[in-house]
Design an enzyme around this catalytic site. Structure first.
Site, PDB file in Angstrom:
ATOM      1  N   ARG A  15       0.836  -1.218   0.000  1.00 17.31           N
ATOM      2  CA  ARG A  15       0.000   0.000   0.000  1.00 17.31           C
ATOM      3  C   ARG A  15       0.868   1.265   0.000  1.00 17.31           C
ATOM      4  O   ARG A  15       1.013   1.934  -1.017  1.00 17.31           O
ATOM      5  CB  ARG A  15      -0.940  -0.036   1.221  1.00 17.31           C
ATOM      6  N   ASP A  16       1.519   1.568   1.115  1.00 13.47           N
ATOM      7  CA  ASP A  16       2.321   2.799   1.201  1.00 13.47           C
ATOM      8  C   ASP A  16       3.478   2.717   0.203  1.00 13.47           C
ATOM      9  O   ASP A  16       3.862   3.727  -0.404  1.00 13.47           O
ATOM     10  CB  ASP A  16       2.871   2.942   2.633  1.00 13.47           C
ATOM     11  N   HIS A 207       5.183   4.700  12.767  1.00 13.11           N
ATOM     12  CA  HIS A 207       5.208   4.588  11.293  1.00 13.11           C
ATOM     13  C   HIS A 207       6.199   5.643  10.796  1.00 13.11           C
ATOM     14  O   HIS A 207       5.863   6.829  10.701  1.00 13.11           O
ATOM     15  CB  HIS A 207       3.782   4.838  10.792  1.00 13.11           C
ATOM     16  N   HIS A 209       8.794   7.201   8.085  1.00 13.54           N
ATOM     17  CA  HIS A 209       9.398   7.282   6.745  1.00 13.54           C
ATOM     18  C   HIS A 209      10.866   7.644   6.950  1.00 13.54           C
ATOM     19  O   HIS A 209      11.235   8.317   7.927  1.00 13.54           O
ATOM     20  CB  HIS A 209       8.650   8.313   5.893  1.00 13.54           C
ATOM     21  N   CYS A 240       4.472   9.267   0.179  1.00 13.37           N
ATOM     22  CA  CYS A 240       3.077   9.694   0.179  1.00 13.37           C
ATOM     23  C   CYS A 240       2.885  10.667  -0.980  1.00 13.37           C
ATOM     24  O   CYS A 240       3.645  11.627  -1.120  1.00 13.37           O
ATOM     25  CB  CYS A 240       2.712  10.363   1.504  1.00 13.37           C
ATOM     26  N   ASN A 249       8.955   4.198   3.544  1.00 10.70           N
ATOM     27  CA  ASN A 249       8.978   3.827   4.965  1.00 10.70           C
ATOM     28  C   ASN A 249      10.322   3.213   5.267  1.00 10.70           C
ATOM     29  O   ASN A 249      11.031   2.769   4.379  1.00 10.70           O
ATOM     30  CB  ASN A 249       7.917   2.760   5.238  1.00 10.70           C
TER      31      ASN A 249
END
Ligand code: HMG
Ligand code: MG
Length: 302
Positions: A15-16, A207, A209, A240, A249
């Protein structure tokens, strides 16, 4: 505070990691990535998003990905859902766990989900009710917890207030996102202290990055604060779309190396994880973003 003996790594690569990729990635390649990750022992995989395809085109095929994966017992396969429309699409696709996402800065909230922080929280209320009625667990995210690309500094108290609201709404866990990777270890510890005073630490996650190369240090800072859940992307994929210049990430391989070195249990197999990362990097035509994966691959080829 004791360092956790066991840590859950939440794999957000599909996803990310992929949401910001401009090139088309086939459903088959996405399915293969998710299956490779579950085979490597990841117990929680964020598979995709049910968001507007106009906003994030790469996530448009998420329902097909959910239909194609091999479901391993004991693995949680989750998706982002920003509103009721997204939740209903997730439900239709058979998703059993969703994540809602808010921001700690007003400007980022507008750019990312086109509404204020308060409006976003209001939108989550019917979603939470529907989730409860359907037996779906909901995780919460807060972006820009250690800095905003538009507003700069973000007070920890503001993050804590939003985290408390997500917690009160019924999110079983709130993941604090350093979206632009500007946080450092001291600020991270302080953040978990401030937020931890409002939401129990066992219901918080980190979370990070890795834009400024601080993510592993920040995870370690989180461990020292008793945090036992961290999000990461295989091969350090990602960014993002609404945070210009934000890189991926922290790499799952890099966190696994840290956990292994500290004797913290994760249940993940490093070799299979490195293979999963290499395969998706080959698909993307990208160099592997994990320092640990690069080091281990160099050793293998000797
Ligand atoms: P909007 O334009 O304000 O939505 O977008 P709207 O309600 O006015 O509807 C406009 C159109 O979008 C309508 O279609 C809706 O049906 C459609 P039209 O009538 O024009 O054909 N629509 C949807 N379509 C599919 N799925 C939906 C959906 N909702 C409405 N769920 C919206 C508001 C929230 C939808 C939009 O801004 C959006 O999709 N944003 C998502 C942004 C995003 O995915 N960002 C990346 C994930 S967050 C992240 O990466 C941070 C994180 O990793 C933590 C960290 O690092 O900090 C989690
Ligand atoms: Mg993120």
């Amino acid at each position: 505070m004791t360092i956790p003996k066991k840590v859950r790594l939440v794999e957000v690569g599909p996803r990310d990691g992929l949401q910001n990729e401009k090139q088309p990635i086939s459903v088959a390649d996405k399915v293969r990535l998710v299956d490779d990750l579950s085979a490597a022992g990841l117990g929680y995989i964020e598979v995709g998003s049910f968001v507007s395809p106009k906003w994030v085109p790469q996530m448009a095929g998420s329902a097909e990905v959910f239909a194609g994966i091999t479901y391993r017992p004991g693995v949680t396969y989750a998706a982002l859902a920003p509103n009721m429309k997204g939740f209903e699409a997730a439900l239709e696709a058979g998703v059993k766990e969703v994540a809602v996402f808010a921001a700690a800065s007003e400007a980022f909230s507008q750019k990312n989900i086109n509404c204020s922080i308060a409006e976003s929280l209001e939108r989550f209320v019917p979603l939470m009710d529907a989730a409860r009625a359907n037996g779906i667990r909901v995780r919460g995210y807060i972006s820009c917890v250690l800095g905003c690309p538009y507003e700069g500094e973000v007070p920890a108290g503001q993050v804590a207030a939003i985290a408390a609201q997500l917690d009160a709404m019924g999110c079983y866990e709130v993941s604090l996102g350093d979206t632009i990777g500007t946080g450092t270890a001291g600020a991270t510890r302080q953040l978990f202290e401030v937020v931890g005073a409002r939401v129990p630490r066992e219901r918080l996650a980190g979370h990070f990055h890795d834009t400024y190369g601080q993510a592993v240090a920040n995870v370690h800072a989180g461990l020292l604060e008793g945090i036992a859940v961290f999000d990461s992307s295989v091969a350090g994929l990602g960014g993002c779309p609404y945070a210009k210049g934000a890189t991926g990430n922290v790499a799952t391989e890099d966190l696994l190396y840290l956990m292994n070195g500290m004797g913290i249990e994760t249940g993940i197999d490093m070799d299979r994880l490195v293979d999963a990362g290499q395969r998706i990097c080959a698909v993307l035509g990208k160099e592997n973003g994990s320092r640990v994966a690069r080091a281990l691959l160099a050793k293998r080829s000797r």
